[in-house]
Design a protein around this motif. Structure first.
Motif, PDB file in Angstrom:
ATOM      1  N   ASP A 133       6.611  -2.073   4.810  1.00 20.40           N
ATOM      2  CA  ASP A 133       7.800  -1.479   4.182  1.00 20.40           C
ATOM      3  C   ASP A 133       7.546  -1.104   2.722  1.00 20.40           C
ATOM      4  OD1 ASP A 133       7.954  -3.769   2.680  1.00 20.40           O
ATOM      5  OD2 ASP A 133       9.576  -4.672   3.839  1.00 20.40           O
ATOM      6  N   SER A 134       8.571  -0.511   2.086  1.00 22.06           N
ATOM      7  CA  SER A 134       8.336   0.070   0.763  1.00 22.06           C
ATOM      8  C   SER A 134       8.096  -0.996  -0.314  1.00 22.06           C
ATOM      9  CB  SER A 134       9.491   0.986   0.367  1.00 22.06           C
ATOM     10  OG  SER A 134      10.710   0.368   0.650  1.00 22.06           O
ATOM     11  N   ALA A 135       8.758  -2.174  -0.191  1.00 20.48           N
ATOM     12  CA  ALA A 135       8.539  -3.220  -1.193  1.00 20.48           C
ATOM     13  C   ALA A 135       7.092  -3.697  -1.117  1.00 20.48           C
ATOM     14  CB  ALA A 135       9.490  -4.380  -0.950  1.00 20.48           C
ATOM     15  N   ALA A 136       6.590  -3.888   0.113  1.00 21.91           N
ATOM     16  CA  ALA A 136       5.213  -4.344   0.295  1.00 21.91           C
ATOM     17  C   ALA A 136       4.236  -3.262  -0.170  1.00 21.91           C
ATOM     18  CB  ALA A 136       4.974  -4.685   1.754  1.00 21.91           C
ATOM     19  N   THR A 137       4.600  -2.005   0.074  1.00 19.57           N
ATOM     20  CA  THR A 137       3.758  -0.893  -0.363  1.00 19.57           C
ATOM     21  C   THR A 137       3.625  -0.882  -1.887  1.00 19.57           C
ATOM     22  OG1 THR A 137       4.405   0.412   1.539  1.00 19.57           O
ATOM     23  CG2 THR A 137       3.528   1.632  -0.333  1.00 19.57           C
ATOM     24  N   LEU A 138       4.766  -1.132  -2.556  1.00 20.21           N
ATOM     25  CA  LEU A 138       4.772  -1.139  -4.020  1.00 20.21           C
ATOM     26  C   LEU A 138       3.807  -2.199  -4.564  1.00 20.21           C
ATOM     27  CD1 LEU A 138       6.192  -0.036  -6.618  1.00 20.21           C
ATOM     28  CD2 LEU A 138       7.767  -1.956  -6.404  1.00 20.21           C
ATOM     29  N   ARG A 139       3.824  -3.379  -3.944  1.00 20.18           N
ATOM     30  CA  ARG A 139       2.946  -4.465  -4.417  1.00 20.18           C
ATOM     31  C   ARG A 139       1.483  -4.077  -4.245  1.00 20.18           C
ATOM     32  NH1 ARG A 139       5.409 -10.401  -3.604  1.00 20.18           N
ATOM     33  NH2 ARG A 139       3.825 -10.717  -5.194  1.00 20.18           N
ATOM     34  N   ILE A 140       1.189  -3.447  -3.101  1.00 18.35           N
ATOM     35  CA  ILE A 140      -0.198  -3.027  -2.858  1.00 18.35           C
ATOM     36  C   ILE A 140      -0.589  -1.965  -3.892  1.00 18.35           C
ATOM     37  CG2 ILE A 140      -1.726  -1.814  -1.227  1.00 18.35           C
ATOM     38  CD1 ILE A 140      -1.097  -4.092   0.375  1.00 18.35           C
ATOM     39  N   GLU A 141       0.313  -1.019  -4.140  1.00 17.50           N
ATOM     40  CA  GLU A 141      -0.016   0.061  -5.079  1.00 17.50           C
ATOM     41  C   GLU A 141      -0.228  -0.491  -6.491  1.00 17.50           C
ATOM     42  OE1 GLU A 141       2.743   3.299  -4.742  1.00 17.50           O
ATOM     43  OE2 GLU A 141       2.135   3.739  -2.674  1.00 17.50           O
ATOM     44  N   ASN A 142       0.576  -1.492  -6.865  1.00 14.71           N
ATOM     45  CA  ASN A 142       0.385  -2.107  -8.182  1.00 14.71           C
ATOM     46  C   ASN A 142      -0.983  -2.787  -8.279  1.00 14.71           C
ATOM     47  OD1 ASN A 142       2.770  -1.234  -9.234  1.00 14.71           O
ATOM     48  ND2 ASN A 142       3.917  -3.079  -8.642  1.00 14.71           N
ATOM     49  N   LEU A 143      -1.358  -3.468  -7.187  1.00 15.37           N
ATOM     50  CA  LEU A 143      -2.684  -4.109  -7.154  1.00 15.37           C
ATOM     51  C   LEU A 143      -3.789  -3.066  -7.303  1.00 15.37           C
ATOM     52  CD1 LEU A 143      -2.563  -6.829  -4.348  1.00 15.37           C
ATOM     53  CD2 LEU A 143      -3.556  -7.098  -6.611  1.00 15.37           C
ATOM     54  N   LEU A 144      -3.581  -1.921  -6.662  1.00 16.22           N
ATOM     55  CA  LEU A 144      -4.601  -0.864  -6.732  1.00 16.22           C
ATOM     56  C   LEU A 144      -4.703  -0.301  -8.152  1.00 16.22           C
ATOM     57  CD1 LEU A 144      -4.091   1.053  -3.355  1.00 16.22           C
ATOM     58  CD2 LEU A 144      -5.770  -0.695  -3.945  1.00 16.22           C
ATOM     59  N   ARG A 145      -3.559  -0.185  -8.822  1.00 13.19           N
ATOM     60  CA  ARG A 145      -3.589   0.321 -10.217  1.00 13.19           C
ATOM     61  C   ARG A 145      -4.342  -0.652 -11.116  1.00 13.19           C
ATOM     62  NH1 ARG A 145       1.799   1.630  -8.957  1.00 13.19           N
ATOM     63  NH2 ARG A 145       1.989   3.843  -8.482  1.00 13.19           N
TER      64      ARG A 145
ATOM     65  N   THR B 187      -6.616  -2.674 -10.206  1.00 14.16           N
ATOM     66  CA  THR B 187      -8.029  -2.612  -9.830  1.00 14.16           C
ATOM     67  C   THR B 187      -8.694  -1.396 -10.473  1.00 14.16           C
ATOM     68  OG1 THR B 187      -7.412  -3.631  -7.744  1.00 14.16           O
ATOM     69  CG2 THR B 187      -9.571  -2.613  -7.825  1.00 14.16           C
ATOM     70  N   ARG B 188      -7.970  -0.270 -10.490  1.00 10.17           N
ATOM     71  CA  ARG B 188      -8.504   0.937 -11.138  1.00 10.17           C
ATOM     72  C   ARG B 188      -8.764   0.671 -12.622  1.00 10.17           C
ATOM     73  NH1 ARG B 188      -4.869   6.226 -11.077  1.00 10.17           N
ATOM     74  NH2 ARG B 188      -3.327   4.725 -11.748  1.00 10.17           N
ATOM     75  N   GLU B 189      -7.825  -0.050 -13.256  1.00  8.65           N
ATOM     76  CA  GLU B 189      -7.982  -0.329 -14.698  1.00  8.65           C
ATOM     77  C   GLU B 189      -9.242  -1.145 -14.986  1.00  8.65           C
ATOM     78  OE1 GLU B 189      -6.277   1.217 -16.936  1.00  8.65           O
ATOM     79  OE2 GLU B 189      -5.313   2.108 -15.182  1.00  8.65           O
ATOM     80  N   ARG B 190      -9.653  -1.939 -13.994  1.00  9.29           N
ATOM     81  CA  ARG B 190     -10.856  -2.758 -14.188  1.00  9.29           C
ATOM     82  C   ARG B 190     -12.141  -1.957 -13.985  1.00  9.29           C
ATOM     83  NH1 ARG B 190      -8.342  -7.175 -11.401  1.00  9.29           N
ATOM     84  NH2 ARG B 190      -9.519  -6.651  -9.541  1.00  9.29           N
ATOM     85  N   GLY B 191     -11.979  -0.681 -13.615  1.00 10.69           N
ATOM     86  CA  GLY B 191     -13.148   0.186 -13.485  1.00 10.69           C
ATOM     87  C   GLY B 191     -13.705   0.266 -12.080  1.00 10.69           C
TER      88      GLY B 191
END
Lengths: 235, 238
Positions: B164-176, B178-182
């Motif tokens: 669902d969208s709440a779970a999607t948001l958490r995953i997307e935040n984790l991905l952001r 992770t991107r910041e860490r290079g």
């Protein structure tokens, strides 16, 4: 009919009275069969898992052979072990004939193919599910095998049970290599065979009933363990 | 943003064939070290297949794949992590799933495991059976396990397809984060919204061919292919 009611009565009184001879026979039966099943597990789990996950020429033949060996006739195994450990045999110097050790060896040979063949099936199914993930993680082959065996532990418990059922119930192999010697190598099945041949059907049947109760209890315990594992989604 | 050592990814004339069917048709692309590359396209476009091929889980029928000039092999794969559409979790506890990938690294793996679980918001569930988690939690655990291996490149195959969208948001935040860490991220999705939210770089695939590749802003402003335009307009693209 009279035999049946007498047998039930006798079985009951033997159990209640904790007959020393009976306890000795049950204890030896359990010792021999449980040792054989443990040894078979040590060989059969890794062997079955290895055949399940590795690709080598002749793998199909190995799987078919293993399945065929599940039906090994106990008397044939008994005979082969007898030839190997009798005084003139290659292992005669070990003086194993007519000892519980000989019975354990024979039952191990009977049970190992059962455990290995069923393990192969269980592990192969789980491997299909884990394979891509494990390859992605570059897991070393020995860790793959260990992880698959551990993760299918509750299914392998049922596999072990099938092996135990075979061991505790067979008579052909243990009677040949054990000799059914009183107070030394007499187990439930050989005692039943002996009492039947002596015409003491009530005692034979009473022993049979106890054997059944034993098998039922072990099955019930494993069933309970598997159900709790399923609730935890580990099975 | 530190640069990932495994990039660029260069793919030349990559083909994948099963019998007479050509499932991937001469895909050539160079993916640079720019944050999140999103591969989008309808079902059957060959997106997941492409991901498995560049990870080395499948052998290409033709073509070449190079990570920082090196051909595919266990060495390159070990520095990547792939999160599957349907998370493959082991029949163990949440913590034991992470331990499984950390143990070979030795040292104080328990401390690292707890860090990873905190980051994924799964610490309080650490003793639960992994397969009893909700769909979103399972996917987060699969992502946490992938991140525990410290990959240079994180590959994700529709990680939010069935949550669902709440779970999607958490995953997307984790991905952001992770991107910041290079960490370079290559994400497969057919969700246009997710692509708009995350992509720095867009690849659009259709029928086994790569139709477009370019900066996300340009792609969403003016897609050059008719199929991508139709897809972005929410039309059914076959």
């Amino acid at each position: 009919m009279q035999d049946f009611s007498a047998a039930f009565g006798l079985a009951f009184s033997l159990i209640i009275g904790a007959d020393a001879d009976l306890i000795e026979i049950i204890a030896l039966s359990l010792r021999v069969s449980i040792s054989a099943v443990l040894l078979s597990g040590l060989i059969g789990f890794p062997l079955g898992a290895l055949i399940a996950v590795t690709r080598f020429p002749g793998r199909q033949v190995a799987a078919v052979l293993l399945n065929a060996l599940m039906g090994l006739p106990p008397v044939v195994v008994g005979l082969l072990v007898y030839m190997a450990i009798s005084r003139a045999g290659p292992l005669g110097w070990m003086n194993l004939l007519y000892s519980p050790a000989a019975m354990i060896i024979a039952q191990t040979i009977l049970v190992t193919p059962i455990i290995a063949a069923l393990t192969r099936q269980v592990v192969e199914d789980m491997h299909k599910e884990y394979d891509e993930q494990f390859r992605s993680l570059c897991i070393a082959p020995h860790r793959v095998i260990a992880a698959l065996i551990w993760d299918s532990r509750y299914s392998l418990l049922t596999v072990t049970l099938a092996g135990f059922g075979r061991a505790i119930a067979e008579v052909g192999a243990v009677i040949i290599v054990g000799g059914n010697i009183d107070h030394l190598t007499r187990v439930m099945t050989t005692a039943i065979a002996l009492e039947t041949s002596k015409g003491d059907l009530a005692l034979a049947l009473a022993l049979g009933i106890i054997l059944l109760i034993l098998a039922l209890s072990v099955n019930a315990a494993v069933y309970g363990l598997r159900s709790s594992a399923r609730r935890l989604a580990y099975a | 943003m530190p640069a990932s050592l495994l990039l660029p990814l260069e793919v030349d004339d990559l083909c994948y064939r099963i019998g007479p069917d050509l499932l991937l048709d001469k895909v050539s692309v160079a993916i640079e070290n720019t944050g999140i590359s999103v591969i989008m396209g309808p079902n059957g476009a060959g997106k997941s297949l492409f991901l498995r091929l560049i990870h080395g889980l499948l052998e290409p029928s033709a073509g070449e794949i190079r990570w920082a000039g090196r051909s595919l092999g266990p060495d390159t794969r070990r520095r990547q992590a792939l999160v599957f559409q349907k998370p493959v979790l082991m029949r163990r506890s949440v913590a034991a799933n992470i331990d499984f990938v950390l143990k070979p690294q030795g040292g104080r793996y328990r401390q690292r495991r707890d860090e990873v679980l905190h980051e994924a918001g799964l610490y309080r569930l650490r003793n639960q059976a992994a397969r009893l988690l909700s769909g979103g939690e399972q996917q987060r655990l699969a992502l946490a396990r992938a991140l525990a291996t410290n990959p240079d490149v994180l590959l994700l195959d529709e990680p939010c397809a069935s949550i669902d969208s709440a779970a999607t948001l958490r995953i997307e935040n984790l991905l952001r984060q992770t991107r910041e860490r290079g960490v370079k991220i290559i994400l497969v999705t057919h969700d246009t919204g997710q692509a708009r939210r995350l992509a720095d770089d867009m690849l659009f695939m259709h029928n086994g061919r790569l139709l477009e590749h370019g900066p996300a802003a340009e792609f969403f402003a003016a897609p050059s292919s008719e199929q991508a335009r139709a897809f972005l307009d929410g039309k059914i693209v076959i």
